[in-house]
Write a protein that holds these residues in place. Sequence first.
Motif, PDB file in Angstrom:
ATOM      1  N   LEU A  19       0.750  -1.050   0.091  1.00 51.35           N
ATOM      2  CA  LEU A  19       0.220   0.090   0.091  1.00 51.35           C
ATOM      3  C   LEU A  19       1.048   1.231   0.140  1.00 51.35           C
ATOM      4  CD1 LEU A  19      -2.797  -1.113   2.663  1.00 51.35           C
ATOM      5  CD2 LEU A  19      -3.001  -0.760   0.067  1.00 51.35           C
ATOM      6  N   MET A  20       1.974   1.150   0.728  1.00 52.58           N
ATOM      7  CA  MET A  20       2.860   2.423   0.822  1.00 52.58           C
ATOM      8  C   MET A  20       3.485   2.582  -0.559  1.00 52.58           C
ATOM      9  SD  MET A  20       4.876   1.983   4.272  1.00 52.58           S
ATOM     10  CE  MET A  20       3.903   2.005   5.684  1.00 52.58           C
ATOM     11  N   LEU A  21       3.904   1.568  -1.176  1.00 52.32           N
ATOM     12  CA  LEU A  21       4.591   1.556  -2.464  1.00 52.32           C
ATOM     13  C   LEU A  21       3.517   2.031  -3.445  1.00 52.32           C
ATOM     14  CD1 LEU A  21       6.448  -1.894  -2.722  1.00 52.32           C
ATOM     15  CD2 LEU A  21       7.491   0.453  -2.400  1.00 52.32           C
ATOM     16  N   VAL A  86      -5.594 -10.529   0.182  1.00 50.20           N
ATOM     17  CA  VAL A  86      -6.942 -10.045   0.830  1.00 50.20           C
ATOM     18  C   VAL A  86      -6.954  -8.696   1.319  1.00 50.20           C
ATOM     19  CG1 VAL A  86      -8.730 -10.699   2.378  1.00 50.20           C
ATOM     20  CG2 VAL A  86      -7.609 -12.536   1.075  1.00 50.20           C
ATOM     21  N   ALA A  87      -5.871  -8.505   2.323  1.00 53.17           N
ATOM     22  CA  ALA A  87      -5.816  -7.267   2.878  1.00 53.17           C
ATOM     23  C   ALA A  87      -5.945  -6.167   1.735  1.00 53.17           C
ATOM     24  CB  ALA A  87      -4.474  -7.355   3.957  1.00 53.17           C
ATOM     25  N   VAL A  88      -4.794  -6.204   0.737  1.00 52.26           N
ATOM     26  CA  VAL A  88      -4.574  -5.073  -0.061  1.00 52.26           C
ATOM     27  C   VAL A  88      -5.939  -4.975  -0.812  1.00 52.26           C
ATOM     28  CG1 VAL A  88      -3.269  -4.404  -2.181  1.00 52.26           C
ATOM     29  CG2 VAL A  88      -2.199  -5.560  -0.382  1.00 52.26           C
ATOM     30  N   ALA A  89      -6.527  -5.864  -1.295  1.00 55.19           N
ATOM     31  CA  ALA A  89      -7.589  -5.667  -2.208  1.00 55.19           C
ATOM     32  C   ALA A  89      -8.716  -4.997  -1.321  1.00 55.19           C
ATOM     33  CB  ALA A  89      -8.290  -6.954  -2.615  1.00 55.19           C
ATOM     34  N   ILE A  90      -8.905  -5.224   0.008  1.00 59.31           N
ATOM     35  CA  ILE A  90      -9.981  -4.515   0.786  1.00 59.31           C
ATOM     36  C   ILE A  90      -9.519  -3.014   0.878  1.00 59.31           C
ATOM     37  CG2 ILE A  90     -11.020  -4.706   3.008  1.00 59.31           C
ATOM     38  CD1 ILE A  90     -11.173  -7.702   2.715  1.00 59.31           C
ATOM     39  N   LEU A  91      -8.201  -2.946   1.352  1.00 56.40           N
ATOM     40  CA  LEU A  91      -7.841  -1.564   1.758  1.00 56.40           C
ATOM     41  C   LEU A  91      -7.487  -0.581   0.413  1.00 56.40           C
ATOM     42  CD1 LEU A  91      -5.142  -2.732   4.631  1.00 56.40           C
ATOM     43  CD2 LEU A  91      -7.332  -1.343   4.721  1.00 56.40           C
ATOM     44  N   ALA A  92      -7.290  -1.302  -0.732  1.00 62.65           N
ATOM     45  CA  ALA A  92      -7.151  -0.487  -1.723  1.00 62.65           C
ATOM     46  C   ALA A  92      -8.790   0.062  -2.136  1.00 62.65           C
ATOM     47  CB  ALA A  92      -6.760  -1.277  -3.047  1.00 62.65           C
TER      48      ALA A  92
END
Length: 143
Positions: A19-21, A86-92
């Motif tokens: 997410l930071m990248l 999963v975490a990246v998809a939801i947070l994005a």
Amino acid sequence: MKYIPFILFTVFTNAAAQLMLKYGMMTMGPLTFAGVNPVIKILQIVFSPWIFAGLCVFVISMASHLFVLSKVELSFAYPFLSLAYVAVAILAYLLWCEDLNAYRIAGIALICAGTVLIAHSGRKAEETSMAAKAIETERSIIR
């Protein structure tokens, strides 16, 4: 099962790094190398604050993963990294309104189901390992 918190730490630091990248690249604007020395441009990218922070967090994630690999089977630990998807998809979706359609949700559900199955497989392996250690201890006491 006692290493699950370390595995989850690895997963969430990996997701945070991604997410930071992404945010760092979003703040950089369109990426062009026209008229710019490529080495200079790459250094500008790497040392931009969000990119650099993401790379540092990724290093922490990898160090955590190495610790986990020293304690559990690779075939148990590695599939947990899919939870980062999963975490990246939801947070994005929450942060940048990225698309989260039915196919992606179904894929996320399958990833979660697979990870649960793998987590349960670790119980038997851990119990077997503990039983083997107990037997070995008994043998050394008898000798």
